[in-house]
Design a protein around this motif. Sequence first.
Motif, mmCIF file in Angstrom:
data_model
loop_
_atom_site.group_PDB
_atom_site.id
_atom_site.type_symbol
_atom_site.label_atom_id
_atom_site.label_comp_id
_atom_site.label_asym_id
_atom_site.label_seq_id
_atom_site.Cartn_x
_atom_site.Cartn_y
_atom_site.Cartn_z
ATOM 1 N N HIS A 280 1.936 17.302 0.847
ATOM 2 C CA HIS A 280 2.697 16.073 1.067
ATOM 3 C C HIS A 280 2.086 14.885 0.339
ATOM 4 O O HIS A 280 2.774 13.921 0.012
ATOM 5 C CB HIS A 280 2.765 15.753 2.570
ATOM 6 N N LYS A 281 0.791 14.939 0.119
ATOM 7 C CA LYS A 281 0.098 13.767 -0.413
ATOM 8 C C LYS A 281 -0.342 13.917 -1.853
ATOM 9 O O LYS A 281 -0.989 13.026 -2.403
ATOM 10 C CB LYS A 281 -1.121 13.442 0.473
ATOM 11 N N VAL A 282 -0.044 15.044 -2.467
ATOM 12 C CA VAL A 282 -0.332 15.224 -3.894
ATOM 13 C C VAL A 282 0.983 15.591 -4.575
ATOM 14 O O VAL A 282 1.672 16.521 -4.168
ATOM 15 C CB VAL A 282 -1.379 16.327 -4.138
ATOM 16 N N GLY B 120 -1.160 7.413 -1.761
ATOM 17 C CA GLY B 120 -1.908 6.653 -0.765
ATOM 18 C C GLY B 120 -1.542 7.094 0.643
ATOM 19 O O GLY B 120 -0.504 7.715 0.876
ATOM 20 N N GLN B 121 -2.405 6.769 1.592
ATOM 21 C CA GLN B 121 -2.196 7.223 2.975
ATOM 22 C C GLN B 121 -0.884 6.717 3.560
ATOM 23 O O GLN B 121 -0.274 7.365 4.411
ATOM 24 C CB GLN B 121 -3.368 6.758 3.848
ATOM 25 N N LYS B 122 -0.423 5.532 3.112
ATOM 26 C CA LYS B 122 0.800 4.961 3.676
ATOM 27 C C LYS B 122 2.038 5.260 2.840
ATOM 28 O O LYS B 122 3.118 4.731 3.109
ATOM 29 C CB LYS B 122 0.634 3.446 3.830
ATOM 30 N N ALA B 123 1.886 6.101 1.819
ATOM 31 C CA ALA B 123 3.033 6.432 0.957
ATOM 32 C C ALA B 123 4.064 7.231 1.746
ATOM 33 O O ALA B 123 3.726 8.047 2.616
ATOM 34 C CB ALA B 123 2.561 7.234 -0.251
ATOM 35 N N LEU C 215 3.901 3.846 -7.164
ATOM 36 C CA LEU C 215 5.042 4.764 -7.149
ATOM 37 C C LEU C 215 6.146 4.175 -6.284
ATOM 38 O O LEU C 215 5.998 4.069 -5.061
ATOM 39 C CB LEU C 215 4.644 6.129 -6.580
ATOM 40 N N GLU C 216 7.226 3.777 -6.923
ATOM 41 C CA GLU C 216 8.375 3.287 -6.168
ATOM 42 C C GLU C 216 9.266 4.468 -5.812
ATOM 43 O O GLU C 216 9.612 5.283 -6.644
ATOM 44 C CB GLU C 216 9.176 2.284 -7.001
ATOM 45 N N LYS D 181 0.813 -1.224 0.000
ATOM 46 C CA LYS D 181 0.000 0.000 0.000
ATOM 47 C C LYS D 181 0.842 1.267 0.000
ATOM 48 O O LYS D 181 0.399 2.320 -0.446
ATOM 49 C CB LYS D 181 -0.937 -0.010 1.211
ATOM 50 N N LYS D 182 2.089 1.149 0.503
ATOM 51 C CA LYS D 182 2.909 2.358 0.570
ATOM 52 C C LYS D 182 3.305 2.851 -0.822
ATOM 53 O O LYS D 182 3.810 3.953 -0.960
ATOM 54 C CB LYS D 182 4.160 2.111 1.409
ATOM 55 N N TYR D 183 3.100 2.026 -1.841
ATOM 56 C CA TYR D 183 3.429 2.432 -3.202
ATOM 57 C C TYR D 183 2.201 2.861 -4.007
ATOM 58 O O TYR D 183 2.308 3.129 -5.195
ATOM 59 C CB TYR D 183 4.123 1.286 -3.943
#
Length: 434
Positions: free
Chosen positions: A271-273, A232-235, A299-300, A208-210
């Motif tokens: 931070h999230k966009v 994503g929230q965990k990115a 997104l790696e 999920k972090k990706y």
Amino acid sequence: MLKRHEAALYATWLIILVAIPAPLVYFLNQNLVDTRQNILIYSFGVVAYVWWLTIVFLSTRPRWLDRLIGLPSMYFAHALLGVLALSFATLHKLQAFSIDETIKNLGNYAWYLSIFSIAYAIFFMSGWLVDRMRFLKRIKNQLHFIFKHQLSLWIHRLNFVIIGLIWLHVHLIGRISGITNFIIIFDIYTIFALSAYAWHQFISYDQKKYSGQVIGNFPLDATTQQLVIKLGQKAADYRAGDIFFLKFKKNPVISSEAHPFSVTSSPDESHKVVTFTIQRLGDFTKAINRVAIGSDVQLEGPFGMLDAVVADSAKKKQPVVLYGLGTGIAPLRSLAVKYANKAAIHVIWSTHRNSEIYYDEDFLSLKNNDAHFKYDVKKARFTQENLTSILDKTEISAARFIIVGSAAIVLNVESNLRKIGVAGNRLIDERLTM
């Protein structure tokens, strides 16, 4: 490069070149009964194999290593190790002797494939030659309609065939595979490298972090697209100027191979966009405008060290010149937005057409709100005379320069900057070819 990164780079090379092959070479020398010359010849082959495995591991782009030495240094190590491994394999091949036809042929096949793989990678996948010789670049461009990026990636994966052939070659040599300590470490190294690659390629992207989702996709001009992605929230949080590898899985309009792009937005904006500026040139990027709003994307990353470089300069009160060539302005806009009013920033932007100056208002706004912010843009390349007139004496003698753009033009810009007195150790570049 910062001093701490320089030290980490030297340490990394020492570990790769000496520490990792050392146990195998030690056990081979301690247990194999043969002449010193023959053991040395076998050691060349062993070291070459370990470096092939290291190349595979580096291709997984471990983030902890990126933060130590940076992605460009990791790619450089990946490429140079291939040449070194082939050199050692050649010494082994030309000097070693075997009466077993199967063992000999396996080694020969691996060597022939290595020569092809390295030659192909140097010509089609690196800028070592084509960025410096125009006629080679023209030949590469003419062949590009056949040898597209995705085909090149599959050809590059011949490395796994090479590894398989060498692994079998060694295991069939009874007096070497019979050295227990040696063969255990040999197999552990092999399993570790291949497992790391399999994890990176087939499993890690599903975490999920990706994850992310496309929330904007529109043209900036005839050949440039702006892609906006909600993370994503965990990115992981990104830093200014960072790089993400974007991968669209199961999307019928675009290849599923991961491709790198620098962020255009600054984490200070959100931070999230995250926003990317993408020039539609290659077989992947030409399809980017067809990716629909709402598409899932992985997104790696993030990767990159540019933020740390500018932060270091800001701390030392050292001016920073951000020199963008075309869409190379993308990570520099990100850095400019973050460090305006925190450091003496000078943005220089060279474009082909007026329509490419899509971030002009952003930079003018930064200039209007920061007395120390300088901005120069030109619809052509800056000559030495232009640079002498727009750079002040302090910048020429003390500023750190970050240059991003097409590799061949970056090399030309660096040459011009050196000629007007900028020291080479203050030039940092990010070239848009690998």
